[in-house]
Scaffold this motif. Structure first.
Motif, PDB file in Angstrom:
ATOM      1  N   VAL A 122       0.836  -1.199   0.000  1.00 35.74           N
ATOM      2  CA  VAL A 122       0.000   0.000   0.000  1.00 35.74           C
ATOM      3  C   VAL A 122       0.871   1.250   0.000  1.00 35.74           C
ATOM      4  N   SER A 123       1.959   1.232   0.756  1.00 43.70           N
ATOM      5  CA  SER A 123       2.763   2.454   0.821  1.00 43.70           C
ATOM      6  C   SER A 123       3.433   2.713  -0.523  1.00 43.70           C
ATOM      7  N   VAL A 124       3.762   1.655  -1.269  1.00 39.73           N
ATOM      8  CA  VAL A 124       4.298   1.860  -2.620  1.00 39.73           C
ATOM      9  C   VAL A 124       3.197   2.394  -3.542  1.00 39.73           C
ATOM     10  N   MET A 125       1.957   1.882  -3.325  1.00 40.14           N
ATOM     11  CA  MET A 125       0.827   2.372  -4.120  1.00 40.14           C
ATOM     12  C   MET A 125       0.606   3.868  -3.918  1.00 40.14           C
TER      13      MET A 125
ATOM     14  N   LEU B 201      14.725  10.057 -11.336  1.00 39.26           N
ATOM     15  CA  LEU B 201      14.736   8.617 -11.116  1.00 39.26           C
ATOM     16  C   LEU B 201      15.698   8.320  -9.974  1.00 39.26           C
ATOM     17  N   PRO B 202      15.458   7.205  -9.255  1.00 36.66           N
ATOM     18  CA  PRO B 202      16.337   6.923  -8.112  1.00 36.66           C
ATOM     19  C   PRO B 202      17.797   6.804  -8.524  1.00 36.66           C
ATOM     20  N   ASP B 203      18.629   7.409  -7.717  1.00 38.57           N
ATOM     21  CA  ASP B 203      20.059   7.372  -7.961  1.00 38.57           C
ATOM     22  C   ASP B 203      20.650   6.058  -7.452  1.00 38.57           C
ATOM     23  N   ARG B 204      20.189   5.628  -6.294  1.00 43.73           N
ATOM     24  CA  ARG B 204      20.623   4.352  -5.715  1.00 43.73           C
ATOM     25  C   ARG B 204      19.383   3.511  -5.437  1.00 43.73           C
ATOM     26  N   PRO B 205      18.924   2.755  -6.441  1.00 38.79           N
ATOM     27  CA  PRO B 205      17.648   2.026  -6.284  1.00 38.79           C
ATOM     28  C   PRO B 205      17.641   1.082  -5.089  1.00 38.79           C
ATOM     29  N   LEU B 206      18.763   0.437  -4.809  1.00 39.43           N
ATOM     30  CA  LEU B 206      18.770  -0.518  -3.704  1.00 39.43           C
ATOM     31  C   LEU B 206      18.568   0.183  -2.377  1.00 39.43           C
ATOM     32  N   ALA B 207      19.257   1.323  -2.199  1.00 45.50           N
ATOM     33  CA  ALA B 207      19.082   2.085  -0.961  1.00 45.50           C
ATOM     34  C   ALA B 207      17.640   2.551  -0.849  1.00 45.50           C
ATOM     35  N   LEU B 208      17.097   2.999  -1.986  1.00 50.42           N
ATOM     36  CA  LEU B 208      15.710   3.452  -2.005  1.00 50.42           C
ATOM     37  C   LEU B 208      14.775   2.342  -1.540  1.00 50.42           C
ATOM     38  N   LEU B 209      14.979   1.158  -2.124  1.00 48.86           N
ATOM     39  CA  LEU B 209      14.140   0.014  -1.787  1.00 48.86           C
ATOM     40  C   LEU B 209      14.261  -0.325  -0.300  1.00 48.86           C
ATOM     41  N   PHE B 210      15.494  -0.320   0.186  1.00 43.71           N
ATOM     42  CA  PHE B 210      15.751  -0.640   1.591  1.00 43.71           C
ATOM     43  C   PHE B 210      14.974   0.300   2.504  1.00 43.71           C
ATOM     44  N   PHE B 211      15.101   1.605   2.263  1.00 44.47           N
ATOM     45  CA  PHE B 211      14.466   2.561   3.172  1.00 44.47           C
ATOM     46  C   PHE B 211      12.950   2.602   2.977  1.00 44.47           C
ATOM     47  N   MET B 212      12.503   2.397   1.755  1.00 40.99           N
ATOM     48  CA  MET B 212      11.059   2.378   1.500  1.00 40.99           C
ATOM     49  C   MET B 212      10.397   1.220   2.251  1.00 40.99           C
ATOM     50  N   THR B 213      10.946   0.008   2.066  1.00 42.78           N
ATOM     51  CA  THR B 213      10.285  -1.152   2.670  1.00 42.78           C
ATOM     52  C   THR B 213      10.435  -1.143   4.188  1.00 42.78           C
ATOM     53  N   PHE B 214      11.628  -0.813   4.672  1.00 39.13           N
ATOM     54  CA  PHE B 214      11.811  -0.840   6.121  1.00 39.13           C
ATOM     55  C   PHE B 214      11.053   0.307   6.784  1.00 39.13           C
ATOM     56  N   GLY B 215      10.966   1.429   6.106  1.00 36.68           N
ATOM     57  CA  GLY B 215      10.169   2.533   6.647  1.00 36.68           C
ATOM     58  C   GLY B 215       8.714   2.131   6.756  1.00 36.68           C
ATOM     59  N   ALA B 216       8.181   1.519   5.702  1.00 35.94           N
ATOM     60  CA  ALA B 216       6.788   1.063   5.723  1.00 35.94           C
ATOM     61  C   ALA B 216       6.593   0.042   6.836  1.00 35.94           C
ATOM     62  N   LEU B 217       7.584  -0.838   6.993  1.00 33.23           N
ATOM     63  CA  LEU B 217       7.487  -1.868   8.029  1.00 33.23           C
ATOM     64  C   LEU B 217       7.399  -1.229   9.416  1.00 33.23           C
ATOM     65  N   ILE B 218       8.301  -0.295   9.686  1.00 35.77           N
ATOM     66  CA  ILE B 218       8.319   0.325  11.013  1.00 35.77           C
ATOM     67  C   ILE B 218       7.002   1.052  11.279  1.00 35.77           C
ATOM     68  N   LEU B 219       6.573   1.863  10.302  1.00 36.14           N
ATOM     69  CA  LEU B 219       5.345   2.638  10.506  1.00 36.14           C
ATOM     70  C   LEU B 219       4.122   1.734  10.595  1.00 36.14           C
ATOM     71  N   SER B 220       4.138   0.604   9.880  1.00 32.33           N
ATOM     72  CA  SER B 220       2.953  -0.246   9.960  1.00 32.33           C
ATOM     73  C   SER B 220       2.889  -0.961  11.305  1.00 32.33           C
ATOM     74  N   VAL B 221       4.042  -1.234  11.921  1.00 32.40           N
ATOM     75  CA  VAL B 221       3.994  -1.803  13.279  1.00 32.40           C
ATOM     76  C   VAL B 221       3.476  -0.743  14.253  1.00 32.40           C
ATOM     77  N   VAL B 222       3.914   0.501  14.065  1.00 31.90           N
ATOM     78  CA  VAL B 222       3.379   1.577  14.906  1.00 31.90           C
ATOM     79  C   VAL B 222       1.866   1.678  14.699  1.00 31.90           C
ATOM     80  N   GLY B 223       1.426   1.553  13.443  1.00 35.92           N
ATOM     81  CA  GLY B 223      -0.006   1.582  13.149  1.00 35.92           C
ATOM     82  C   GLY B 223      -0.734   0.412  13.793  1.00 35.92           C
ATOM     83  N   LEU B 224      -0.102  -0.755  13.747  1.00 33.71           N
ATOM     84  CA  LEU B 224      -0.696  -1.947  14.360  1.00 33.71           C
ATOM     85  C   LEU B 224      -0.888  -1.727  15.859  1.00 33.71           C
TER      86      LEU B 224
END
Lengths: 277, 271
Positions: free
Chosen positions: A137-140, A156-179
């Motif tokens: 959902v957060s990517v959506m 466009l992302p300069d470092r796609p892997l870093a982007l992916l890392f922070f995007m997914t882990f950020g969503a993970l952290i915030l969704s646990v806070v939401g939970l």
């Protein structure tokens, strides 16, 4: 004797399929939670899915108009290029929070949460279902936000892997806070209070709009203890290749925070905090 | 015989003149209590969000844009944000109340009593003004800690606070009568009200706008609402303050008539 008490395939005589067997992980159940969460998100928000993108577009437009000819660079980037990653990650992370929090609270109030907690799913599977769907959902939310900011200098992302890392882990952290917020809140009022008075200010005042250099000394050091700042910093690094604070530190902080969030989320789901009596 | 004439002997239809004052007052009180009951969401939350906007935009623009039209940026921004908060909350007050009433069916409790369409509109709009002005006043007080707000022209300030809330309250009534579900109101709020509030001079002087938009801005009532309130707050405006007064009076009159006719026709409420 014992066999006659439990004639083996109970449903067989009724023409029912035997119970499904699975080993290890209930993949089908997990996929069902994810599908249900993501579809629910689309059904619930409908057009409002584009709300955060529209808000980011408005922010960027008014800043673009207000800046006019005043040329400003922040940390060596044109201001709107500096700003765009902050707006994108704030929008994505906030909806990751909302996605789990709204869903848990809604089902708690409707009494339908038992459908999920009563299903043959382990706490880890329930947690994974919530977290993975929140990431989707957060990517959506983030993708359209990025698209509308592209004309303002979101490249466009300069470092796609870093982007992916922070995007997914950020969503993970915030969704646990939401939970945790959804499980804890007795009603909508308390949930929206937490979102308005804590989550939104934290997301928007943690370096999305300004560089660390703009802060006076006690605050500059204090900011390094703020995980949201590292999330924004890392995401900006992923998009632009420019980091405000050492990127290794940000990756470490977000990695550790994600592990702690996972453990905390697993604990909450395991005890069924405020859900299982 | 005797029994039937005894029952309710003391009860007589209440007589009133041209206006059912008791009815208007009670509907107004009901509407005010409705938002006060969830004051965290209806007053405290918008105040905090507005302060957050002040912080965000001051941090984002404060150093690059030190002055707008000769006024320090924060001082220029604050009245615009306050107007925005008043407008959005006045709109939310009437629209959410009427849509909830329609969906839950309890709008009938307001349509059945002897309350005329004019009284209906007046009570809802007064409640919207109450919420708008309350949000505006609390935000103003909170912002005084950070921004110099001299209230340069108090009469204009009060007029535009009331005028802006009235305009948005009336629009909220009309939007809610038209809407069939929450999604419709959410869409109007997200895609019409918020962009108008953002782009009508809250954050910049419209003299910044390139040509077609500069002229268009002069036909936008949201611009006069923000500009007029800013004149009242800091004594600086893009358009003539008297033109602002005239536009707000004209727009509000037109909206009163439109809302009245919409309610009187029973459109989507009594059909």
């Amino acid at each position: 004797m014992a066999r006659t008490e439990h004639p083996v395939p109970q449903g067989a005589s009724l023409g029912l399929a035997p119970p499904r067997r699975y080993r290890g992980v209930n993949w089908r159940g997990l996929a069902a939670i994810i599908r249900r969460q993501v579809v629910g998100e689309i059904m619930f928000f409908r057009l409002a899915i584009f709300g955060p993108a529209l808000q980011a577009l408005l922010f960027a437009s008014v800043i673009w108009i207000a800046l006019g000819e005043a040329v400003t660079t922040v940390a060596g980037l044109p201001f709107l290029t500096f700003l765009a990653p902050g707006l994108i990650i704030a929008a994505g992370a906030q909806r990751a929070f909302e996605s789990t929090a709204f869903s848990v609270l809604h089902e708690k109030l409707e009494g339908t949460i038992g459908d999920l907690w009563g299903a043959p799913l382990s706490p880890g599977e329930i947690l994974a279902g919530y977290l993975i769907s929140a990431m989707i959902v957060s990517v959506m939310i983030a993708a359209p936000t990025w698209a509308v900011l592209a004309p303002f200098g979101a490249g466009l992302p300069d470092r796609p892997l870093a982007l992916l890392f922070f995007m997914t882990f950020g969503a993970l952290i915030l969704s646990v806070v939401g939970l945790a917020t959804g499980m804890h809140s007795p009603k909508w009022d308390s949930l929206s209070a937490i979102e308005t008075f804590a989550i939104a200010p934290l997301l928007f005042l943690s370096g999305s709009f300004f560089s660390l250099a703009a802060l006076a000394e006690p605050f500059r050091s204090l900011m390094l203890f703020n995980p949201i700042f590292h999330l924004v910093n890392g995401f900006r690094f992923g998009m632009t290749g420019v980091a405000d604070a050492p990127i290794g530190l940000s990756a470490l902080v977000i990695g550790v925070a994600a592990v702690l969030a996972l453990a905390f989320g697993r604990y909450l789901v395991g005890i069924g905090y405020k859900i299982k009596a | 015989m005797a029994v039937s004439s005894d029952i309710g002997a003391g009860l007589r239809p209440r007589r009133y003149g041209a206006v059912n004052w008791v009815g208007v007052w009670n509907l107004y009180v009901k509407e005010v209590k409705r938002f006060l009951k969830v004051i965290t969401q209806t007053v405290a939350a918008p105040v905090v969000t507005t302060l957050l906007f002040l912080a965000i935009f001051t941090l984002a623009l404060g150093r690059a844009v030190e002055f707008v039209a000769g006024v320090p940026f924060t001082e220029f921004l604050a009245p615009g944000l306050i107007t925005m908060a008043m407008a959005q909350n006045a709109f939310a007050n009437t629209s959410s109340s009427i849509v909830v009433g329609k969906i839950q069916g309890n709008i009938i409790d307001v349509l059945m009593p002897p309350i005329s369409p004019g009284e209906f509109v007046a009570a809802y709009v007064l409640a919207a003004i109450t919420r708008g002005v309350l949000v505006g006043a609390v935000t103003w007080l909170a912002m005084m800690a950070f921004v110099d707000l001299p209230a340069a022209a108090p009469a204009f300030l009060v007029f535009h606070a009331v005028g802006a809330s009235m305009m948005m309250g009336l629009l909220g009534i009309m939007a809610a009568i038209w809407a069939d579900k929450f999604d419709h109101i959410a869409a109007i709020t997200n895609f019409v009200i918020t962009p108008f509030a953002f782009l009508s001079g809250t954050f910049y002087s419209i003299s910044r706008l390139p040509e077609p938009f500069y002229t268009i801005a002069y036909y936008n009532p949201f611009f006069y609402m923000i500009d007029g309130f800013r004149y009242g707050a800091i004594g600086q405006s893009d358009a003539s303050p008297l033109l602002g007064l005239a536009v707000m009076i004209g727009v509000n009159l037109a909206l009163w008539i439109a809302a009245y006719r919409m309610v009187a026709s029973g459109y989507k409420m009594k059909a």
